[in-house]
Design a protein around this motif. Sequence first.
Motif, PDB file in Angstrom:
ATOM      1  N   PRO A   1       0.821  -1.227   0.000  1.00 22.38           N
ATOM      2  CA  PRO A   1       0.000   0.000   0.000  1.00 22.38           C
ATOM      3  C   PRO A   1       0.849   1.269   0.000  1.00 22.38           C
ATOM      4  O   PRO A   1       0.489   2.260  -0.633  1.00 22.38           O
ATOM      5  CB  PRO A   1      -0.829  -0.124   1.275  1.00 22.38           C
ATOM      6  CG  PRO A   1      -0.913  -1.579   1.526  1.00 22.38           C
ATOM      7  CD  PRO A   1       0.408  -2.136   1.078  1.00 22.38           C
ATOM      8  N   LEU A   2       1.993   1.243   0.681  1.00 20.15           N
ATOM      9  CA  LEU A   2       2.885   2.396   0.686  1.00 20.15           C
ATOM     10  C   LEU A   2       3.509   2.606  -0.694  1.00 20.15           C
ATOM     11  O   LEU A   2       3.601   3.737  -1.185  1.00 20.15           O
ATOM     12  CB  LEU A   2       3.971   2.226   1.746  1.00 20.15           C
ATOM     13  CG  LEU A   2       4.968   3.371   1.895  1.00 20.15           C
ATOM     14  CD1 LEU A   2       4.245   4.639   2.332  1.00 20.15           C
ATOM     15  CD2 LEU A   2       6.055   2.994   2.878  1.00 20.15           C
ATOM     16  N   VAL A   3       3.929   1.520  -1.339  1.00 16.73           N
ATOM     17  CA  VAL A   3       4.478   1.607  -2.696  1.00 16.73           C
ATOM     18  C   VAL A   3       3.427   2.163  -3.647  1.00 16.73           C
ATOM     19  O   VAL A   3       3.710   3.038  -4.478  1.00 16.73           O
ATOM     20  CB  VAL A   3       4.985   0.225  -3.174  1.00 16.73           C
ATOM     21  CG1 VAL A   3       5.339   0.243  -4.647  1.00 16.73           C
ATOM     22  CG2 VAL A   3       6.167  -0.231  -2.346  1.00 16.73           C
ATOM     23  N   ASP A   4       2.197   1.682  -3.512  1.00 13.12           N
ATOM     24  CA  ASP A   4       1.101   2.144  -4.361  1.00 13.12           C
ATOM     25  C   ASP A   4       0.801   3.616  -4.111  1.00 13.12           C
ATOM     26  O   ASP A   4       0.571   4.386  -5.048  1.00 13.12           O
ATOM     27  CB  ASP A   4      -0.134   1.287  -4.099  1.00 13.12           C
ATOM     28  CG  ASP A   4      -1.193   1.405  -5.167  1.00 13.12           C
ATOM     29  OD1 ASP A   4      -0.984   2.145  -6.154  1.00 13.12           O
ATOM     30  OD2 ASP A   4      -2.239   0.757  -5.035  1.00 13.12           O
ATOM     31  N   MET A   5       0.813   4.028  -2.844  1.00  7.16           N
ATOM     32  CA  MET A   5       0.549   5.438  -2.529  1.00  7.16           C
ATOM     33  C   MET A   5       1.648   6.341  -3.088  1.00  7.16           C
ATOM     34  O   MET A   5       1.361   7.392  -3.666  1.00  7.16           O
ATOM     35  CB  MET A   5       0.433   5.649  -1.026  1.00  7.16           C
ATOM     36  CG  MET A   5       0.009   7.059  -0.663  1.00  7.16           C
ATOM     37  SD  MET A   5       0.274   7.482   1.042  1.00  7.16           S
ATOM     38  CE  MET A   5       2.028   7.704   1.086  1.00  7.16           C
ATOM     39  N   LEU A   6       2.902   5.930  -2.932  1.00 11.62           N
ATOM     40  CA  LEU A   6       3.999   6.725  -3.477  1.00 11.62           C
ATOM     41  C   LEU A   6       3.927   6.805  -4.998  1.00 11.62           C
ATOM     42  O   LEU A   6       4.187   7.859  -5.587  1.00 11.62           O
ATOM     43  CB  LEU A   6       5.344   6.152  -3.025  1.00 11.62           C
ATOM     44  CG  LEU A   6       5.676   6.343  -1.551  1.00 11.62           C
ATOM     45  CD1 LEU A   6       6.959   5.611  -1.198  1.00 11.62           C
ATOM     46  CD2 LEU A   6       5.770   7.801  -1.197  1.00 11.62           C
ATOM     47  N   ASN A   7       3.553   5.697  -5.637  1.00 10.32           N
ATOM     48  CA  ASN A   7       3.372   5.732  -7.094  1.00 10.32           C
ATOM     49  C   ASN A   7       2.267   6.708  -7.473  1.00 10.32           C
ATOM     50  O   ASN A   7       2.411   7.461  -8.439  1.00 10.32           O
ATOM     51  CB  ASN A   7       3.053   4.337  -7.632  1.00 10.32           C
ATOM     52  CG  ASN A   7       2.760   4.367  -9.104  1.00 10.32           C
ATOM     53  OD1 ASN A   7       3.580   4.776  -9.915  1.00 10.32           O
ATOM     54  ND2 ASN A   7       1.553   3.946  -9.469  1.00 10.32           N
ATOM     55  N   SER A   8       1.178   6.698  -6.725  1.00 10.88           N
ATOM     56  CA  SER A   8       0.076   7.611  -7.028  1.00 10.88           C
ATOM     57  C   SER A   8       0.497   9.068  -6.880  1.00 10.88           C
ATOM     58  O   SER A   8       0.156   9.909  -7.716  1.00 10.88           O
ATOM     59  CB  SER A   8      -1.121   7.322  -6.113  1.00 10.88           C
ATOM     60  OG  SER A   8      -1.653   6.055  -6.385  1.00 10.88           O
ATOM     61  N   VAL A   9       1.257   9.361  -5.833  1.00 14.41           N
ATOM     62  CA  VAL A   9       1.696  10.743  -5.601  1.00 14.41           C
ATOM     63  C   VAL A   9       2.666  11.189  -6.699  1.00 14.41           C
ATOM     64  O   VAL A   9       2.536  12.279  -7.261  1.00 14.41           O
ATOM     65  CB  VAL A   9       2.320  10.889  -4.203  1.00 14.41           C
ATOM     66  CG1 VAL A   9       3.011  12.230  -4.038  1.00 14.41           C
ATOM     67  CG2 VAL A   9       1.263  10.700  -3.133  1.00 14.41           C
ATOM     68  N   PHE A  10       3.647  10.339  -7.017  1.00 14.96           N
ATOM     69  CA  PHE A  10       4.609  10.697  -8.059  1.00 14.96           C
ATOM     70  C   PHE A  10       3.944  10.789  -9.428  1.00 14.96           C
ATOM     71  O   PHE A  10       4.264  11.673 -10.228  1.00 14.96           O
ATOM     72  CB  PHE A  10       5.777   9.715  -8.095  1.00 14.96           C
ATOM     73  CG  PHE A  10       6.711   9.866  -6.934  1.00 14.96           C
ATOM     74  CD1 PHE A  10       7.228  11.101  -6.586  1.00 14.96           C
ATOM     75  CD2 PHE A  10       7.063   8.770  -6.167  1.00 14.96           C
ATOM     76  CE1 PHE A  10       8.088  11.244  -5.511  1.00 14.96           C
ATOM     77  CE2 PHE A  10       7.920   8.899  -5.090  1.00 14.96           C
ATOM     78  CZ  PHE A  10       8.434  10.140  -4.756  1.00 14.96           C
ATOM     79  N   ALA A  11       2.991   9.886  -9.710  1.00 19.57           N
ATOM     80  CA  ALA A  11       2.268   9.938 -10.978  1.00 19.57           C
ATOM     81  C   ALA A  11       1.421  11.205 -11.060  1.00 19.57           C
ATOM     82  O   ALA A  11       1.325  11.823 -12.130  1.00 19.57           O
ATOM     83  CB  ALA A  11       1.392   8.701 -11.144  1.00 19.57           C
ATOM     84  N   LEU A  12       0.826  11.609  -9.950  1.00 19.49           N
ATOM     85  CA  LEU A  12       0.037  12.837  -9.899  1.00 19.49           C
ATOM     86  C   LEU A  12       0.897  14.039 -10.262  1.00 19.49           C
ATOM     87  O   LEU A  12       0.546  14.821 -11.161  1.00 19.49           O
ATOM     88  CB  LEU A  12      -0.555  13.006  -8.497  1.00 19.49           C
ATOM     89  CG  LEU A  12      -1.085  14.380  -8.114  1.00 19.49           C
ATOM     90  CD1 LEU A  12      -2.471  14.570  -8.656  1.00 19.49           C
ATOM     91  CD2 LEU A  12      -1.073  14.545  -6.618  1.00 19.49           C
ATOM     92  N   VAL A  13       2.031  14.179  -9.597  1.00 21.11           N
ATOM     93  CA  VAL A  13       2.923  15.321  -9.849  1.00 21.11           C
ATOM     94  C   VAL A  13       3.467  15.269 -11.272  1.00 21.11           C
ATOM     95  O   VAL A  13       3.482  16.274 -11.995  1.00 21.11           O
ATOM     96  CB  VAL A  13       4.057  15.355  -8.802  1.00 21.11           C
ATOM     97  CG1 VAL A  13       5.100  16.397  -9.148  1.00 21.11           C
ATOM     98  CG2 VAL A  13       3.491  15.589  -7.410  1.00 21.11           C
ATOM     99  N   PHE A  14       3.897  14.087 -11.692  1.00 19.29           N
ATOM    100  CA  PHE A  14       4.477  13.909 -13.016  1.00 19.29           C
ATOM    101  C   PHE A  14       3.469  14.246 -14.119  1.00 19.29           C
ATOM    102  O   PHE A  14       3.785  14.950 -15.080  1.00 19.29           O
ATOM    103  CB  PHE A  14       4.970  12.463 -13.143  1.00 19.29           C
ATOM    104  CG  PHE A  14       5.716  12.173 -14.401  1.00 19.29           C
ATOM    105  CD1 PHE A  14       6.893  12.823 -14.698  1.00 19.29           C
ATOM    106  CD2 PHE A  14       5.245  11.222 -15.291  1.00 19.29           C
ATOM    107  CE1 PHE A  14       7.597  12.549 -15.850  1.00 19.29           C
ATOM    108  CE2 PHE A  14       5.942  10.934 -16.443  1.00 19.29           C
ATOM    109  CZ  PHE A  14       7.117  11.606 -16.721  1.00 19.29           C
ATOM    110  N   MET A  15       2.231  13.780 -13.958  1.00 25.54           N
ATOM    111  CA  MET A  15       1.224  14.018 -14.992  1.00 25.54           C
ATOM    112  C   MET A  15       0.780  15.477 -15.012  1.00 25.54           C
ATOM    113  O   MET A  15       0.488  16.021 -16.081  1.00 25.54           O
ATOM    114  CB  MET A  15       0.029  13.086 -14.793  1.00 25.54           C
ATOM    115  CG  MET A  15      -0.883  13.014 -15.986  1.00 25.54           C
ATOM    116  SD  MET A  15      -0.109  12.496 -17.533  1.00 25.54           S
ATOM    117  CE  MET A  15       0.259  10.800 -17.214  1.00 25.54           C
ATOM    118  N   ILE A  16       0.739  16.142 -13.861  1.00 24.02           N
ATOM    119  CA  ILE A  16       0.398  17.573 -13.839  1.00 24.02           C
ATOM    120  C   ILE A  16       1.473  18.369 -14.573  1.00 24.02           C
ATOM    121  O   ILE A  16       1.158  19.229 -15.410  1.00 24.02           O
ATOM    122  CB  ILE A  16       0.198  18.075 -12.396  1.00 24.02           C
ATOM    123  CG1 ILE A  16      -1.130  17.580 -11.849  1.00 24.02           C
ATOM    124  CG2 ILE A  16       0.256  19.598 -12.330  1.00 24.02           C
ATOM    125  CD1 ILE A  16      -1.388  17.933 -10.410  1.00 24.02           C
TER     126      ILE A  16
END
Length: 144
Positions: A82-97
């Motif tokens: 879940p931590l790996v998934d959350m970090l991926n979501s946060v980095f993907a959010l910033v990266f895609m913005i």
Amino acid sequence: MSSKEGEDSTATFELNKAFLMSTRGALKIAEIVVVFVAFLCYAIASRPPYIAATVMELLLTCGLLLLYLFKLDKALSFFIWPLVDMLNSVFALVFMIILSIVALSTDTLKATIAGAIVGFMCAGLWGVDGFLLFKKISFNYRRT
């Protein structure tokens, strides 16, 4: 080798159907669909950097979906998934913005602009996913 030995060596995977029906499962599927649409928009516009970025996020999200779908997160317990998934979501959010802002500010092709708008939608989905995972993760468990 006897037929009995051959039968024992076959592995079966059990699908986690409950995950597919859950909010997080539906969110992962929505993320995959929306980032694929962004990929298609960038592919139509022939913009290789944007294509590479969306494919990378598509593969990461598909990998996490398959991980949860086949219950591999239970077998590979050396990571806190879940931590790996959350970090991926946060980095993907910033990266895609950032990617969408750059695409909007530098390109005038309609397909690239559409990809950027869909990229913002992706970022919103990853933001919701990261928030839900953040609420789920608790570091206050008592260790026994």
